[in-house]
Design an enzyme around this catalytic site. Structure first.
Site, PDB file in Angstrom:
ATOM      1  N   HIS A  70      -6.262  -0.295  -2.012  1.00 52.79           N
ATOM      2  CA  HIS A  70      -5.933  -1.543  -1.307  1.00 52.79           C
ATOM      3  C   HIS A  70      -4.444  -1.806  -1.565  1.00 52.79           C
ATOM      4  O   HIS A  70      -4.063  -2.151  -2.679  1.00 52.79           O
ATOM      5  CB  HIS A  70      -6.825  -2.647  -1.875  1.00 52.79           C
ATOM      6  CG  HIS A  70      -6.547  -4.026  -1.381  1.00 52.79           C
ATOM      7  ND1 HIS A  70      -7.435  -4.725  -0.590  1.00 52.79           N
ATOM      8  CD2 HIS A  70      -5.512  -4.875  -1.585  1.00 52.79           C
ATOM      9  CE1 HIS A  70      -6.953  -5.930  -0.331  1.00 52.79           C
ATOM     10  NE2 HIS A  70      -5.783  -6.052  -0.929  1.00 52.79           N
TER      11      HIS A  70
ATOM     12  N   HIS B 114      -0.607  -3.444  -0.505  1.00 55.14           N
ATOM     13  CA  HIS B 114       0.245  -4.392   0.222  1.00 55.14           C
ATOM     14  C   HIS B 114       1.614  -3.723   0.396  1.00 55.14           C
ATOM     15  O   HIS B 114       1.938  -2.768  -0.302  1.00 55.14           O
ATOM     16  CB  HIS B 114       0.355  -5.708  -0.556  1.00 55.14           C
ATOM     17  CG  HIS B 114      -0.901  -6.526  -0.479  1.00 55.14           C
ATOM     18  ND1 HIS B 114      -0.993  -7.676   0.275  1.00 55.14           N
ATOM     19  CD2 HIS B 114      -2.127  -6.344  -1.031  1.00 55.14           C
ATOM     20  CE1 HIS B 114      -2.230  -8.171   0.165  1.00 55.14           C
ATOM     21  NE2 HIS B 114      -2.934  -7.383  -0.626  1.00 55.14           N
TER      22      HIS B 114
ATOM     23  N   CYS C 284      -1.797 -12.876  -1.449  1.00 52.54           N
ATOM     24  CA  CYS C 284      -2.629 -13.739  -2.271  1.00 52.54           C
ATOM     25  C   CYS C 284      -1.871 -15.018  -2.588  1.00 52.54           C
ATOM     26  O   CYS C 284      -0.748 -14.956  -3.069  1.00 52.54           O
ATOM     27  CB  CYS C 284      -2.996 -13.000  -3.563  1.00 52.54           C
ATOM     28  SG  CYS C 284      -3.905 -14.038  -4.700  1.00 52.54           S
TER      29      CYS C 284
ATOM     30  N   ARG D  64     -10.187 -11.852   5.890  1.00 50.03           N
ATOM     31  CA  ARG D  64     -10.186 -12.489   4.558  1.00 50.03           C
ATOM     32  C   ARG D  64      -8.782 -12.428   3.939  1.00 50.03           C
ATOM     33  O   ARG D  64      -8.065 -13.416   3.930  1.00 50.03           O
ATOM     34  CB  ARG D  64     -11.237 -11.804   3.663  1.00 50.03           C
ATOM     35  CG  ARG D  64     -11.592 -12.576   2.404  1.00 50.03           C
ATOM     36  CD  ARG D  64     -10.609 -12.400   1.259  1.00 50.03           C
ATOM     37  NE  ARG D  64     -10.437 -11.013   0.837  1.00 50.03           N
ATOM     38  CZ  ARG D  64      -9.513 -10.620  -0.026  1.00 50.03           C
ATOM     39  NH1 ARG D  64      -8.673 -11.488  -0.552  1.00 50.03           N
ATOM     40  NH2 ARG D  64      -9.390  -9.337  -0.354  1.00 50.03           N
ATOM     41  N   ASP D  65      -8.371 -11.269   3.491  1.00 48.12           N
ATOM     42  CA  ASP D  65      -7.061 -11.167   2.823  1.00 48.12           C
ATOM     43  C   ASP D  65      -5.946 -11.547   3.794  1.00 48.12           C
ATOM     44  O   ASP D  65      -4.978 -12.221   3.435  1.00 48.12           O
ATOM     45  CB  ASP D  65      -6.859  -9.733   2.316  1.00 48.12           C
ATOM     46  CG  ASP D  65      -5.824  -9.624   1.206  1.00 48.12           C
ATOM     47  OD1 ASP D  65      -5.024 -10.561   1.045  1.00 48.12           O
ATOM     48  OD2 ASP D  65      -5.815  -8.613   0.498  1.00 48.12           O
TER      49      ASP D  65
ATOM     50  N   ASN E   7      -0.858  -6.963   3.689  1.00 50.15           N
ATOM     51  CA  ASN E   7      -1.511  -5.663   3.468  1.00 50.15           C
ATOM     52  C   ASN E   7      -0.877  -4.625   4.387  1.00 50.15           C
ATOM     53  O   ASN E   7      -0.256  -4.971   5.387  1.00 50.15           O
ATOM     54  CB  ASN E   7      -2.994  -5.740   3.862  1.00 50.15           C
ATOM     55  CG  ASN E   7      -3.804  -6.623   2.957  1.00 50.15           C
ATOM     56  OD1 ASN E   7      -3.691  -7.832   2.992  1.00 50.15           O
ATOM     57  ND2 ASN E   7      -4.635  -6.025   2.138  1.00 50.15           N
TER      58      ASN E   7
END
Ligand code: COA
Ligand code: ZN
Length: 301
Positions: free
Chosen positions: A207, A209, A240, A15-16, A249
Site C-alpha cells: 500500500h 502513497h 491520512c 475509503r483512503d 495513494n
C-alpha cells in the site's frame, strides 16, 4: 526482470482516497463512485470505514454508503475499522470483510487511534477472533510500516515481528502501508523479501502513497520481491488525516497503466476506469496526483 503474469489491484479510493478530502462529499456521490468502480473489473475495494465521525467526518455516512451501493456478489466490499466499536458497527451493516488497522509506529498509532500500539494489537486480536467466528474475511493493515511522520524510519525487525504475530492469528491478508509515502524502492524490496521468506504462504499486499514521487517505483520494487497485490486509489486521492504531509495513494489508473505496459494482467478495464476518474475529478477540490489524469486533461490519449 522478475515479474508475475498477474497482479491484483485493490481499490481503496472510497475509503483512503476520500477520508482526507476537506469538504464533505455527499453520500450519493460516494455511492455513484463505488457503483462506477463496480464496472471496472476491480474485485475488491475498501468501501468505507467505521471510525469516530467526529475525528473523520468524511466517513460518518458509512452505513448509508453501504446501504446505498449496488453490492455486486463478485466483488468484496471491505470496511476499515480500528477497534471493537467499529467492528460492532460493521456487523450491524452485514459487512463480510473487515480491514483492521494498527500503526507500526507507536507515536503514529497514538495520534491515529488514541491507543498505544500494544493496546491496538490486543484489541484487534479480539476483533479477529470475533470476525473469524463469523467467517468474515480479515485484512490487517500495518500503517507506517516503513516511515512514521513523528519517529522517522521504522525498524524493519519490528515490522517483521508484527507480521509474524499477526500471521499467527490466522488473518487472510496482511497489508504493509507506506502511510506517508516516504519509503524508497530498496527499503520496500528488502522488507517484502524478508517477509515473503519467513511467511511464504501469507497473502501480503503493498500500500503505497506517492508523496515523494516514489509510489510507482515502490510498486515495481515490491513486484520484484514477489508481491502481487497492491492497493491503489482512483485519481490518486488519499492520505491520512493523522499523518501530517501524507499525499495521495498511487493512482489506480497509473498502476493499471504500468501493469499493462509490463504485460501483467489485472483484469481492470482502462476505459471503465476513465468514467470513475471523471467522477473523482468532479468530486475533489484538489489537483489530482494521477499522471494518467494529467495526460487525459492535456488530451494526449
Ligand atoms: N465508531 C464510532 N464511534 C466510536 C468508535 C468507532 N469506531 N470507537 C469509539 N467510538 C465512540 C465510543 O462509543 C465513545 O462514545 P460515547 O462517548 O458516546 O460513549 C467515544 O467514541 C469514545 O470512545 P473511545 O474508545 O475512548 O474512543 P477515542 O475517543 O479514544 O477514539 C478512535 C478512538 C479509534 C475511535 C478514534 O481515534 C478514531 O476513530 N480514529 C480513526 C482514525 C482514522 O480513521 N484514521 C485513518 C485511517 S487509518
Ligand atoms: Zn493509506
Amino acid at each position: 526482470m522478475n515479474l508475475p503474469k498477474k497482479a491484483e489491484i485493490i481499490e481503496v479510493g472510497p475509503r483512503d482516497g476520500l477520508q482526507n478530502e476537506s469538504e464533505f462529499i455527499p453520500t450519493d456521490h460516494k455511492i455513484a463512485l463505488i457503483n462506477a468502480l463496480n464496472k471496472t473489473g476491480i474485485k475488491r475495494m475498501e468501501a468505507t470505514s467505521f471510525v469516530h465521525p467526529a475525528y473523520v467526518p468524511q466517513m460518518k455516512d458509512a452505513k448509508e454508503v453501504l446501504q446505498g451501493i449496488v453490492q455486486d456478489p463478485n466483488i468484496q466490499y471491505m470496511a476499515l475499522l480500528p477497534n471493537e466499536k467499529g467492528f460492532d458497527r460493521a456487523v450491524e451493516q452485514g459487512v463480510q470483510a473487515v480491514s483492521l488497522v494498527v500503526g507500526a509506529s507507536n507515536s503514529f498509532n497514538l495520534k491515529n487511534v488514541k491507543m498505544t500500539r500494544e493496546e491496538s494489537i490486543n484489541q484487534l486480536e479480539k476483533v479477529v477472533l470475533k470476525a473469524r467466528a463469523q467467517n468474515m474475511f480479515v485484512r490487517y493493515n500495518i500503517a507506517t510500516a516503513f516511515w512514521c511522520p513523528f519517529e522517522g524510519m521504522v525498524d524493519d525487525k519490528l515490522v517483521l515481528d508484527m507480521v509474524k504475530k499477526i500471521n499467527r492469528l490466522d488473518v487472510d491478508e496482511i497489508v504493509l502501508c507506506d502511510t506517508i509515502g516516504r519509503a524508497n524502492p530498496k527499503q520496500v524490496y528488502s522488507l517484502f523479501k524478508s517477509i515473503l521468506e519467513i511467511q511464504p504462504d501469507a497473502m501480503i499486499t503493498g500500500h503505497f502513497h506517492d508523496t515523494y514521487g516514489m509510489g510507482q517505483a515502490n510498486v515495481l520494487a515490491a513486484l520484484q520481491s514477489g508481491v502481487t497485490r497492491f492497493d491503489a486509489s482512483i485519481g490518486g486521492l488519499g492520505g491520512c488525516p493523522f499523518a501530517p504531509g501524507a499525499a495521495g495513494n498511487v493512482a489506480t489508473e497509473d498502476v493499471v497503466f504500468m501493469m499493462n505496459e509490463l504485460g501483467i494482467e489485472t483484469g481492470i478495464d482502462m476505459e471503465a476506469l476513465r468514467f470513475s476518474l471523471n467522477l473523482v475529478r468532479e468530486m475533489s477540490n484538489r489537483n489530482l496526483m494521477s499522471h494518467y489524469n494529467m495526460i487525459l486533461e492535456h488530451s494526449c490519449v
